[in-house]
Scaffold this motif. Sequence first.
Motif, mmCIF file in Angstrom:
data_model
loop_
_atom_site.group_PDB
_atom_site.id
_atom_site.type_symbol
_atom_site.label_atom_id
_atom_site.label_comp_id
_atom_site.label_asym_id
_atom_site.label_seq_id
_atom_site.Cartn_x
_atom_site.Cartn_y
_atom_site.Cartn_z
ATOM 1 N N PHE A 405 13.235 33.728 3.085
ATOM 2 C CA PHE A 405 13.326 34.985 2.770
ATOM 3 C C PHE A 405 13.270 35.893 3.799
ATOM 4 C CE2 PHE A 405 10.731 38.854 2.131
ATOM 5 C CZ PHE A 405 11.071 39.403 0.940
ATOM 6 N N GLU A 406 12.905 35.794 5.114
ATOM 7 C CA GLU A 406 13.115 36.550 6.253
ATOM 8 C C GLU A 406 14.589 36.560 6.663
ATOM 9 O OE1 GLU A 406 11.163 38.719 7.293
ATOM 10 O OE2 GLU A 406 9.574 38.409 5.811
ATOM 11 N N ILE A 407 15.155 35.224 6.609
ATOM 12 C CA ILE A 407 16.538 35.471 7.200
ATOM 13 C C ILE A 407 17.363 36.221 6.161
ATOM 14 C CG2 ILE A 407 18.522 33.599 7.272
ATOM 15 C CD1 ILE A 407 16.285 31.468 7.996
ATOM 16 N N ILE A 408 17.240 35.956 4.741
ATOM 17 C CA ILE A 408 17.849 36.742 3.793
ATOM 18 C C ILE A 408 17.695 38.272 4.032
ATOM 19 C CG2 ILE A 408 17.762 37.392 1.160
ATOM 20 C CD1 ILE A 408 17.327 34.372 0.679
ATOM 21 N N PHE A 409 16.452 38.678 4.523
ATOM 22 C CA PHE A 409 16.179 40.172 4.783
ATOM 23 C C PHE A 409 17.113 40.656 5.946
ATOM 24 C CE2 PHE A 409 13.591 43.170 7.213
ATOM 25 C CZ PHE A 409 13.886 44.237 6.545
ATOM 26 N N HIS A 410 16.973 39.838 6.868
ATOM 27 C CA HIS A 410 18.030 40.065 8.271
ATOM 28 C C HIS A 410 19.565 40.176 7.788
ATOM 29 C CE1 HIS A 410 14.954 40.153 11.047
ATOM 30 N NE2 HIS A 410 14.420 38.840 10.918
ATOM 31 N N ALA A 411 19.948 39.239 7.186
ATOM 32 C CA ALA A 411 21.164 39.426 6.566
ATOM 33 C C ALA A 411 21.545 40.494 5.699
ATOM 34 C CB ALA A 411 21.545 37.841 5.803
ATOM 35 N N SER A 412 20.786 40.941 4.919
ATOM 36 C CA SER A 412 21.051 41.630 3.964
ATOM 37 C C SER A 412 21.298 43.154 4.826
ATOM 38 C CB SER A 412 19.777 42.259 3.299
ATOM 39 O OG SER A 412 18.666 42.562 3.974
ATOM 40 N N SER A 413 21.021 43.137 6.100
ATOM 41 C CA SER A 413 21.613 44.317 6.780
ATOM 42 C C SER A 413 23.169 44.474 7.087
ATOM 43 C CB SER A 413 21.038 44.303 8.296
ATOM 44 O OG SER A 413 19.504 44.377 8.074
ATOM 45 N N VAL A 414 23.915 43.492 6.750
ATOM 46 C CA VAL A 414 25.324 43.126 6.930
ATOM 47 C C VAL A 414 25.979 43.591 5.466
ATOM 48 C CG1 VAL A 414 27.411 42.005 7.486
ATOM 49 C CG2 VAL A 414 24.898 41.489 8.585
ATOM 50 N N ILE A 415 26.289 44.767 5.374
ATOM 51 C CA ILE A 415 26.786 45.342 3.941
ATOM 52 C C ILE A 415 28.198 45.578 3.895
ATOM 53 C CG2 ILE A 415 24.344 46.289 3.456
ATOM 54 C CD1 ILE A 415 25.363 49.086 4.151
ATOM 55 N N SER A 416 28.782 45.692 5.141
ATOM 56 C CA SER A 416 30.210 45.917 5.177
ATOM 57 C C SER A 416 30.992 45.111 6.586
ATOM 58 C CB SER A 416 30.578 47.389 5.286
ATOM 59 O OG SER A 416 30.159 47.982 6.396
ATOM 60 N N PRO A 417 32.110 44.998 6.575
ATOM 61 C CA PRO A 417 32.999 44.848 5.766
ATOM 62 C C PRO A 417 32.770 44.020 4.399
ATOM 63 C CG PRO A 417 34.365 44.799 7.611
ATOM 64 C CD PRO A 417 32.556 44.382 7.807
ATOM 65 N N GLN A 418 33.524 43.890 3.249
ATOM 66 C CA GLN A 418 33.271 43.229 1.936
ATOM 67 C C GLN A 418 33.412 41.663 2.366
ATOM 68 O OE1 GLN A 418 35.215 44.151 -1.549
ATOM 69 N NE2 GLN A 418 34.401 42.790 -2.855
ATOM 70 N N TRP A 419 34.426 41.368 3.038
ATOM 71 C CA TRP A 419 34.473 39.836 3.150
ATOM 72 C C TRP A 419 33.458 39.246 4.348
ATOM 73 C CZ3 TRP A 419 35.650 35.349 1.462
ATOM 74 C CH2 TRP A 419 35.682 34.542 2.358
ATOM 75 N N GLU A 420 33.225 40.059 5.205
ATOM 76 C CA GLU A 420 32.146 39.712 6.323
ATOM 77 C C GLU A 420 30.831 39.421 5.734
ATOM 78 O OE1 GLU A 420 35.025 41.205 7.157
ATOM 79 O OE2 GLU A 420 35.532 39.847 8.550
ATOM 80 N N CYS A 421 30.592 40.536 4.760
ATOM 81 C CA CYS A 421 29.149 40.706 4.069
ATOM 82 C C CYS A 421 28.989 39.384 3.117
ATOM 83 C CB CYS A 421 29.080 42.122 3.180
ATOM 84 S SG CYS A 421 27.672 42.036 2.099
#
Length: 563
Positions: A405-421
């Motif tokens: 869950f915490e890893i998902i939260f950290h990864a949710s900071s990447v919102i762009s570019p679309q492919w990298e997200c």
Amino acid sequence: MVMERCFVAMCFIPLDPNGSKFFGFSEFLAGLALMVLAWTIGDVRYHFRVKTAPIPLQSVTFSVVAIVGVLTLLTDLWRAQGWLVPQGNLLTPPLWQAFLAGIFLLTFLTWAWFAFIRRPTFGKRNAERYAQTLYRHILKGDPTELAVVADELMYSARALVHYATDRRVLRNHGRIQDEDELLPVEAYANEILLLIADRRLCRVIVESSSGTALAIFEEMGETKKYDIQVEIFAKNIVREALLNTNSFLYHEAMGYESGLIGYHKPLSQAMFGNHMMVDTISTLLDPDTVGKLKWNAEQWKAYCRLVLITLRDYVDKPYWNHSTALYRAKDYIENAVSGLYKLNAVANTWESDAAQCLQVVMEFIRDAVEILDKKGKPHHVRLRVRTKYGHPRESLYDDIASMIFEIIFHASSVISPQWECWSIQHNSIWGPISRDLNGPGGQVIKFKLRRLLYDEITEMSRFPNFKGAKILGFCLNVMGLKVHEGDYDKEERPLHKAILGWTRKQYVWLQIHSPRVAEACLVDGITYDAENLQLVKTYSADGLRREPSYVRLELQPAKPVEE
């Protein structure tokens, strides 16, 4: 003609100047020169051994050599002057010379025995000298000397662990022992274990004398004396080993990379293969609270290998008590991806260290779940832990679900570019979770993870917040705005439907009351159509797709809705 002189009942005769002579002052000087030469060319190792011998060898050697030298000088003078000596055969001049030569030779052999043959080790008779000598070398801090001292320490590991105070035994007997109550050898053993925690010495042990650490931790494991004063020593050994890419942590990797050492992992197993010892020492998996922020992917990979070794031993036990060491390790590992926010709005992130750290952490989760899967279905684990029950009802499965869950939260900071997200959130996290966590333990962890995600999102009905918004954005991105039919994602489908249902009812209300939070729910490629009250996910034209395609989620008008 020999002239006798008698006094009372004892007669004296002059010593013959031309009598036999095989050990006089000149022979003494030649032997002394050889002794001085041997002492001079002896390196730090032999000086250390002589200074830590069970007897005060330096002072004894000096005293004996001085006495023998004076006696040989007087003997030659007596002979040259023809002075009187007692008459008789009890102690003839040859026997006297042999006696002096024997003492001189015995002194040299004693020195050579401790210096070259039988290395001294820590014990009752040399505890103070051993501690003082070790203190001077560590205080000096010369790396060359410390390398020798570190190697010599290996042979005293058994004695140090044996004499050190086991604080657990004292606690079990309800006693608190003052330093005045300790035996001298016990007090010195405790001090030496604190002394060898010096970071300079630990660095040298990691570089050139890992056998010393192996001997100490193996002895602790064999004697089950886990609660001696090695916390700082253990912490600094692990810290320096992680910083040194040529240390045992990197050589004791996989067998196909390191050969036999990689399969056996002698030092890693000795230090981390006993969960009881790891939990008692407490610093083995908590080596550098501040420095971990600078670790790279290779260092995190080495650290994760250590945690897996402890985890295997912990899981093999029939009863699982709460593990403080593994819980701290969980905090360490989930924070390894705390730098993912730096990848936001950055193209070609795959080779970045933050992305590599994410891969390391996801591999750790996969390996940890495989270990749990081997235990079969966990009948003793509650699938849903109510908040009111608190920590005692949580288990290792809850810890791993919380980590994801915490890893998902950290990864949710990447919102762009679309492919990298998409690459970070779906390909690196959500895809491996759905694909690899399908065993008995993995099913439990995914259930708990889905509950954590859903609870965090629905909390925004009561209190809009950015953490819940980022989690919602992650889920909408990796699951999509439309529920798909088929067997591919049927396990996540209930969560998907629930999240879409909440979004459909609450998003417009969220836009009105907390527009910044509502914007944080959207990643690149998903937009809010305020006019038509819908979320739109756009798949841009690229590759075989000639025109953009759209997926829409119809939203309900804002109205107060109770959860």
